[in-house]
Design a protein around this motif. Structure first.
Motif, PDB file in Angstrom:
ATOM      1  N   MET A   1      -6.392  -2.421   1.379  1.00 25.61           N
ATOM      2  CA  MET A   1      -5.784  -3.755   1.283  1.00 25.61           C
ATOM      3  C   MET A   1      -6.538  -4.581   0.243  1.00 25.61           C
ATOM      4  O   MET A   1      -7.755  -4.768   0.346  1.00 25.61           O
ATOM      5  CB  MET A   1      -5.829  -4.466   2.634  1.00 25.61           C
ATOM      6  CG  MET A   1      -5.382  -5.920   2.599  1.00 25.61           C
ATOM      7  SD  MET A   1      -3.644  -6.139   2.183  1.00 25.61           S
ATOM      8  CE  MET A   1      -2.867  -5.493   3.678  1.00 25.61           C
ATOM      9  N   ILE A   2      -5.821  -5.062  -0.762  1.00 28.63           N
ATOM     10  CA  ILE A   2      -6.405  -5.954  -1.747  1.00 28.63           C
ATOM     11  C   ILE A   2      -6.031  -7.377  -1.350  1.00 28.63           C
ATOM     12  O   ILE A   2      -4.849  -7.733  -1.321  1.00 28.63           O
ATOM     13  CB  ILE A   2      -5.880  -5.647  -3.169  1.00 28.63           C
ATOM     14  CG1 ILE A   2      -5.959  -4.146  -3.470  1.00 28.63           C
ATOM     15  CG2 ILE A   2      -6.637  -6.473  -4.198  1.00 28.63           C
ATOM     16  CD1 ILE A   2      -7.342  -3.564  -3.356  1.00 28.63           C
ATOM     17  N   LEU A  28      -0.222  -4.864  -8.915  1.00 27.65           N
ATOM     18  CA  LEU A  28      -0.586  -4.101  -7.714  1.00 27.65           C
ATOM     19  C   LEU A  28       0.646  -3.583  -6.980  1.00 27.65           C
ATOM     20  O   LEU A  28       0.588  -2.547  -6.300  1.00 27.65           O
ATOM     21  CB  LEU A  28      -1.393  -4.979  -6.760  1.00 27.65           C
ATOM     22  CG  LEU A  28      -2.802  -5.383  -7.200  1.00 27.65           C
ATOM     23  CD1 LEU A  28      -3.383  -6.404  -6.219  1.00 27.65           C
ATOM     24  CD2 LEU A  28      -3.719  -4.162  -7.309  1.00 27.65           C
ATOM     25  N   GLU A  29       1.762  -4.302  -7.095  1.00 30.12           N
ATOM     26  CA  GLU A  29       2.984  -3.964  -6.367  1.00 30.12           C
ATOM     27  C   GLU A  29       3.382  -2.510  -6.620  1.00 30.12           C
ATOM     28  O   GLU A  29       3.518  -2.067  -7.760  1.00 30.12           O
ATOM     29  CB  GLU A  29       4.120  -4.901  -6.803  1.00 30.12           C
ATOM     30  CG  GLU A  29       5.359  -4.827  -5.940  1.00 30.12           C
ATOM     31  CD  GLU A  29       5.170  -5.492  -4.583  1.00 30.12           C
ATOM     32  OE1 GLU A  29       5.849  -5.081  -3.638  1.00 30.12           O
ATOM     33  OE2 GLU A  29       4.347  -6.422  -4.472  1.00 30.12           O
ATOM     34  N   TRP A  34      -1.210  -5.358  -0.864  1.00 31.08           N
ATOM     35  CA  TRP A  34      -1.916  -6.595  -1.182  1.00 31.08           C
ATOM     36  C   TRP A  34      -1.369  -7.734  -0.336  1.00 31.08           C
ATOM     37  O   TRP A  34      -0.268  -7.684   0.188  1.00 31.08           O
ATOM     38  CB  TRP A  34      -1.774  -6.940  -2.668  1.00 31.08           C
ATOM     39  CG  TRP A  34      -0.368  -7.200  -3.112  1.00 31.08           C
ATOM     40  CD1 TRP A  34       0.527  -6.287  -3.597  1.00 31.08           C
ATOM     41  CD2 TRP A  34       0.326  -8.461  -3.107  1.00 31.08           C
ATOM     42  NE1 TRP A  34       1.731  -6.889  -3.890  1.00 31.08           N
ATOM     43  CE2 TRP A  34       1.640  -8.224  -3.607  1.00 31.08           C
ATOM     44  CE3 TRP A  34      -0.022  -9.759  -2.730  1.00 31.08           C
ATOM     45  CZ2 TRP A  34       2.587  -9.243  -3.730  1.00 31.08           C
ATOM     46  CZ3 TRP A  34       0.925 -10.773  -2.848  1.00 31.08           C
ATOM     47  CH2 TRP A  34       2.205 -10.509  -3.344  1.00 31.08           C
ATOM     48  N   THR A  35      -2.191  -8.761  -0.217  1.00 30.70           N
ATOM     49  CA  THR A  35      -1.780 -10.003   0.422  1.00 30.70           C
ATOM     50  C   THR A  35      -2.468 -11.140  -0.300  1.00 30.70           C
ATOM     51  O   THR A  35      -3.548 -10.961  -0.879  1.00 30.70           O
ATOM     52  CB  THR A  35      -2.143 -10.002   1.918  1.00 30.70           C
ATOM     53  OG1 THR A  35      -1.608 -11.176   2.537  1.00 30.70           O
ATOM     54  CG2 THR A  35      -3.651  -9.989   2.136  1.00 30.70           C
ATOM     55  N   LEU A  36      -1.832 -12.315  -0.302  1.00 32.03           N
ATOM     56  CA  LEU A  36      -2.371 -13.464  -1.026  1.00 32.03           C
ATOM     57  C   LEU A  36      -2.679 -14.576  -0.033  1.00 32.03           C
ATOM     58  O   LEU A  36      -1.811 -14.965   0.751  1.00 32.03           O
ATOM     59  CB  LEU A  36      -1.370 -13.936  -2.083  1.00 32.03           C
ATOM     60  CG  LEU A  36      -1.875 -14.874  -3.179  1.00 32.03           C
ATOM     61  CD1 LEU A  36      -0.979 -14.774  -4.417  1.00 32.03           C
ATOM     62  CD2 LEU A  36      -1.957 -16.322  -2.722  1.00 32.03           C
ATOM     63  N   VAL A  37      -3.898 -15.073  -0.077  1.00 36.82           N
ATOM     64  CA  VAL A  37      -4.327 -16.191   0.763  1.00 36.82           C
ATOM     65  C   VAL A  37      -4.595 -17.383  -0.147  1.00 36.82           C
ATOM     66  O   VAL A  37      -5.520 -17.359  -0.960  1.00 36.82           O
ATOM     67  CB  VAL A  37      -5.581 -15.839   1.575  1.00 36.82           C
ATOM     68  CG1 VAL A  37      -6.063 -17.065   2.357  1.00 36.82           C
ATOM     69  CG2 VAL A  37      -5.314 -14.672   2.508  1.00 36.82           C
ATOM     70  N   ASP A  38      -3.779 -18.417  -0.019  1.00 37.61           N
ATOM     71  CA  ASP A  38      -3.911 -19.620  -0.836  1.00 37.61           C
ATOM     72  C   ASP A  38      -4.396 -20.762   0.049  1.00 37.61           C
ATOM     73  O   ASP A  38      -3.661 -21.257   0.907  1.00 37.61           O
ATOM     74  CB  ASP A  38      -2.570 -19.962  -1.473  1.00 37.61           C
ATOM     75  CG  ASP A  38      -2.666 -21.121  -2.464  1.00 37.61           C
ATOM     76  OD1 ASP A  38      -3.751 -21.738  -2.546  1.00 37.61           O
ATOM     77  OD2 ASP A  38      -1.671 -21.402  -3.141  1.00 37.61           O
ATOM     78  N   ALA A  62      -9.807 -11.550   8.666  1.00 37.81           N
ATOM     79  CA  ALA A  62      -8.740 -10.967   9.488  1.00 37.81           C
ATOM     80  C   ALA A  62      -7.813 -10.102   8.649  1.00 37.81           C
ATOM     81  O   ALA A  62      -7.415  -9.002   9.067  1.00 37.81           O
ATOM     82  CB  ALA A  62      -7.960 -12.072  10.188  1.00 37.81           C
ATOM     83  N   ARG A  63      -7.450 -10.579   7.461  1.00 38.42           N
ATOM     84  CA  ARG A  63      -6.570  -9.788   6.589  1.00 38.42           C
ATOM     85  C   ARG A  63      -7.237  -8.487   6.171  1.00 38.42           C
ATOM     86  O   ARG A  63      -6.605  -7.425   6.141  1.00 38.42           O
ATOM     87  CB  ARG A  63      -6.192 -10.606   5.349  1.00 38.42           C
ATOM     88  CG  ARG A  63      -5.448 -11.895   5.637  1.00 38.42           C
ATOM     89  CD  ARG A  63      -3.981 -11.693   5.964  1.00 38.42           C
ATOM     90  NE  ARG A  63      -3.320 -12.973   6.221  1.00 38.42           N
ATOM     91  CZ  ARG A  63      -2.677 -13.669   5.303  1.00 38.42           C
ATOM     92  NH1 ARG A  63      -2.585 -13.215   4.061  1.00 38.42           N
ATOM     93  NH2 ARG A  63      -2.108 -14.827   5.625  1.00 38.42           N
ATOM     94  N   LEU A  64      -8.509  -8.555   5.845  1.00 39.33           N
ATOM     95  CA  LEU A  64      -9.225  -7.350   5.423  1.00 39.33           C
ATOM     96  C   LEU A  64      -9.384  -6.359   6.572  1.00 39.33           C
ATOM     97  O   LEU A  64      -9.292  -5.138   6.383  1.00 39.33           O
ATOM     98  CB  LEU A  64     -10.594  -7.729   4.855  1.00 39.33           C
ATOM     99  CG  LEU A  64     -10.563  -8.426   3.485  1.00 39.33           C
ATOM    100  CD1 LEU A  64     -11.870  -9.134   3.200  1.00 39.33           C
ATOM    101  CD2 LEU A  64     -10.255  -7.412   2.377  1.00 39.33           C
TER     102      LEU A  64
END
Length: 381
Positions: A1-2, A28-29, A34-38, A62-64
Motif C-alpha cells: 500500500m502506497i 501508480l494506478e 494506493w490511497t490519498l490522505v489529505d 491505520a491505512r498502512l
C-alpha cells in the motif's frame, strides 16, 4: 500500500485539489495499490474543523496497517515550507514510532531545496527531488527487488554509513505522456469552491517549472529553468471532463507561469471559449506585455477574469538584484495594469516587502507604488 499524504496547508473551505499527489497516484494506478490522505479535507473525524496532527498520524498508520503482509508499504509526503512542513514533521515522527519498518519519502519544494537537512531527520528515509512520477516508481521497484538505490533518478538517500547520496535528476517526462488524474478516487465536491470566478471553482496545473531564475523562487531548484507544458488539446480535454462530470464553471491555473508560450495560450483560449468557464492564471508582467491584442481579446472571450503577476518591487535596481530577468521593470507593471483595465481583466500583483539596505524606506516606496497602480487601474478609459 502506497499512502500519499498531503499535510495541512490552508483553512477548510479553501483547499485546492492535491494535484501533485494525484499525479503520483495516476502513475501508480494499475501498478500499486494506493490511497490519498489529505489533511486539508474535512472527514468524519472532524466535520467542522481541521484534523489534529495526532488524528492525521493515526489515520496514516491505520491505512498502512490495512495493507496485506505481502504488499509493499510506503508513505510518500509532499512538503512545502510553512504549514505543511510544520505538520509533516510531528506526523512523520509519530508514524515512524508506530511503524518503524515503513519507509518514508518526502518530495516537493522544501525537500528538493533542502535534501541534506531533511535526511538529517530520523523519520525521513528518502527525498525525491524535482519531478517525482518516474522516480517514485523506480524507488518502489528498488525497494521491492533490491535494485541499487543509485539507479533511481533524482533520489537523495543515506548509505550504510549515513552519508547522504544525491542521484542525478533525470530528464523529466513530457506532461502529455503522463496519465490522466484519478478524479474519481478523490472527494471532488470538497475541492470545488465558490470564488470570485464562479460557484464551482477547481484548480488545475498545466505545466511544470519555469525558464527564469528569480533568486527568491523555489521553482528554480525544482526545475532547473526547464519548462514542460501540457498541450492545449490535453488541457481542453481535462477541463471539458471537469465541466461535464462535476459541473465546474471556473478554473484557477496553478502553473508557476501559465503564460510562457503565447501560441499555447492562444490555442487554449480558442479551444475552451465555448465551455463557459471563467479562469485565472499566473504570468510574468514582461511576457504579458508582449502578447498581441488579438491574443488578449481571445483570452477575454474565453473567460479570463484575473491575472496574478509578481511585480515584486517599485525599484528596477531591486528587480535586477532579485535576478528577475527578462525585461522586468516597475514601469511595465504600471503599463500592464492599464492594459488589463482596457480589457476588463483584474491585475493581482505580489510584492516582496522590507528589502535591504533600508527596509522601512522600501516599505514606504512599495506602498506608494501600489497606490499608483490602483490609480491607473481605476482611471477612466
Amino acid at each position: 500500500m502506497i499512502v500519499l499524504y498531503n499535510p495541512f496547508s490552508t483553512t477548510p473551505g479553501k483547499q485546492p485539489l492535491p494535484l501533485s499527489l494525484m499525479a503520483l497516484a495516476a502513475v501508480l494506478e494499475g501498478r500499486e495499490p494506493w490511497t490519498l490522505v489529505d489533511a486539508n479535507v474535512l472527514s468524519e473525524l472532524a466535520p467542522k474543523r481541521s484534523l489534529t496532527d495526532q488524528e492525521v498520524a493515526a489515520t496514516l498508520v491505520a491505512r498502512l496497517k490495512q495493507a496485506p503482509r505481502d504488499e509493499s508499504r510506503l508513505l510518500a509526503v509532499t512538503v512545502m515550507p510553512g504549514p505543511q512542513l510544520a505538520q509533516a514533521v510531528p506526523v512523520c515522527r509519530a508514524v515512524r514510532q508506530a511503524l518503524p519498518d515503513v519507509p518514508i519519502v518526502w518530495g516537493g519544494y522544501f525537500p528538493t531545496g533542502h535534501a541534506d537537512t531533511v535526511l538529517g531527520a530520523r523519520y525521513v528515509d528518502f527525498v525525491v527531488r524535482s519531478q517525482g512520477e518516474r522516480s517514485l516508481l523506480e524507488l518502489i521497484d528498488a525497494l521491492k527487488t533490491g535494485r541499487a538505490l543509485s539507479s533511481v533518478g533524482g533520489l537523495s538517500w543515506k548509505d550504510g554509513s549515513g552519508r547522504v547520496i544525491h542521484n542525478p535528476v533525470t530528464v523529466p517526462t513530457p506532461l502529455d505522456e503522463l496519465p490522466a488524474l484519478p478524479y474519481t478516487r478523490v472527494p471532488m465536491n470538497q475541492y470545488l469552491h465558490q470564488t470570485y470566478l464562479g460557484r464551482r471553482t477547481v484548480a488545475h496545473n498545466s505545466s511544470f517549472g519555469c525558464p527564469f531564475s528569480c533568486s527568491f523562487c523555489a521553482v528554480v531548484a525544482m526545475s532547473n529553468r526547464r519548462w514542460l507544458a501540457q498541450s492545449p488539446a490535453r488541457i481542453e480535454r481535462v477541463l471539458r471532463q471537469l465541466v461535464t462530470d462535476y459541473g465546474v464553471d471556473a478554473v484557477m491555473m496553478h502553473d508557476m507561469d501559465f503564460f510562457i508560450s503565447e501560441a499555447r495560450v492562444a490555442e487554449f483560449a480558442e479551444r475552451i471559449e465555448k465551455l463557459g468557464l471563467a479562469w485565472w492564471g499566473l504570468g510574468r508582467i514582461d511576457t504579458l506585455m508582449r502578447y498581441s491584442d488579438a491574443t488578449w481579446r481571445s483570452m477575454v472571450r474565453s473567460g479570463l477574469r484575473m491575472v496574478f503577476s509578481g511585480a515584486e518591487s517599485a525599484s528596477d535596481e531591486t528587480l535586477r538584484a532579485m535576478n528577475k530577468g527578462g525585461t522586468s521593470s516597475a514601469q511595465l507593471a504600471l503599463d500592464l495594469a492599464r492594459r488589463m483595465r482596457d480589457y476588463g481583466v483584474v491585475p493581482e500583483y505580489s510584492f516582496v516587502l522590507g528589502l535591504p539596505p533600508d527596509p522601512l524606506e522600501d516599505l514606504e516606496r512599495t506602498f506608494e507604488f501600489v497606490r499608483r497602480i490602483n490609480t491607473e487601474r481605476r482611471r477612466p478609459l
